[in-house]
Scaffold this active site. Sequence first.
Site, short mmCIF file in Angstrom:
data_model
loop_
_atom_site.label_atom_id
_atom_site.label_comp_id
_atom_site.label_asym_id
_atom_site.label_seq_id
_atom_site.Cartn_x
_atom_site.Cartn_y
_atom_site.Cartn_z
N GLU A 62 43.74 31.84 33.65
CA GLU A 62 42.90 32.61 34.65
C GLU A 62 43.60 33.71 35.68
O GLU A 62 42.97 34.63 35.65
CB GLU A 62 42.52 31.69 35.60
N HIS A 133 34.56 19.03 36.67
CA HIS A 133 33.44 19.80 36.38
C HIS A 133 32.12 20.30 37.35
O HIS A 133 31.52 19.94 36.07
CB HIS A 133 33.36 20.03 34.88
#
Length: 337
Positions: A62, A133
Amino acid sequence: MTVTKLTGRQALNRTIASALAADPHTVILGETVQLSGAPGGPLGGIYDRFGPKQVIETPVAENGIFGAALGLALAGFRPIVEIYSADFLLVVANEIIGDMCKWRQQHARSGPLPIVIRGCMGPDKGGGLGPEHSQSMEAFFHHAPGLVIITPGTPRDMVGLLRSALRSPDPVLFFEHRRVYDLVGDVPDDESFAIELGRAEIVHEGKDVTLVAWGWMRTEAELATQTLKAEGISVELIDPRTILPMDHETIARSVAKTGRLMVVEEGTRTGGVAAEVITRAAETATRPIRVARITTPDAILPYSASMEQNLFPNAKSIAAAVRAFALSEQPVGVSSH
């Protein structure tokens, strides 16, 4: 203006494809852009159409992805970053808040810094995605000047707001709720259609209570509003559509009329966006108003789908909270129950 019925996924796909076709300097990069480019995904067919020069599959790194996006923007490109799940934006919070948000001022950059960061968030219809999530992420980044935060709640808004995001001179977080992917709605066919950032929508006009909701909560609030209308409770439903900038003026005008403000937030209660909306309304009110919020409790989200459903606000719990709020003469604060 002609319209086409599209799902949220289809609306995104059409808008992104149009942007890539119009400008070869617009690029997509992310960990799963080829996967989400599979049939039925938000990027379905886009990799096959535009190829690896504009659709860049990256390693699972990321910080590297966001560093590359910053460099691309500085070099004159318009990167669209896709993060696998918006929860993982916390991994790159310093890249976003410490670098992207401040770059134009800190380095006296005269030009724009056009970066759009797309991330899906919230539970899907089946639930059970777990605590890493399913979070609502807007409140985590709400405290960052220089950042634009968008939370579309309909396919139409997916298109209109994404087009405006792609024109923004500042970095944008574009949060796509998983449930909104499957919504079907009318989307204008006009390629110039866009929605001004920082402009709320009055979804339903009413006189008894001002109800503010965004993202998937807009749909739940609409269902609650219909239930309450049948009971004689008139709700003015407002979708701010952008969290930063927030259209506090439209909310204030509504509250001046109704005298009551309730904010629905899918995120957890403490330190949420709802608190800011309520505070701004109270600070600018010219007469006493009553305020409340309905949120997810301060709890770590479970893996169990059935337990999860009892935590998030829904049409039934929103209707119950607004009903009690509208009929009570005392200020109240409510969680999701």
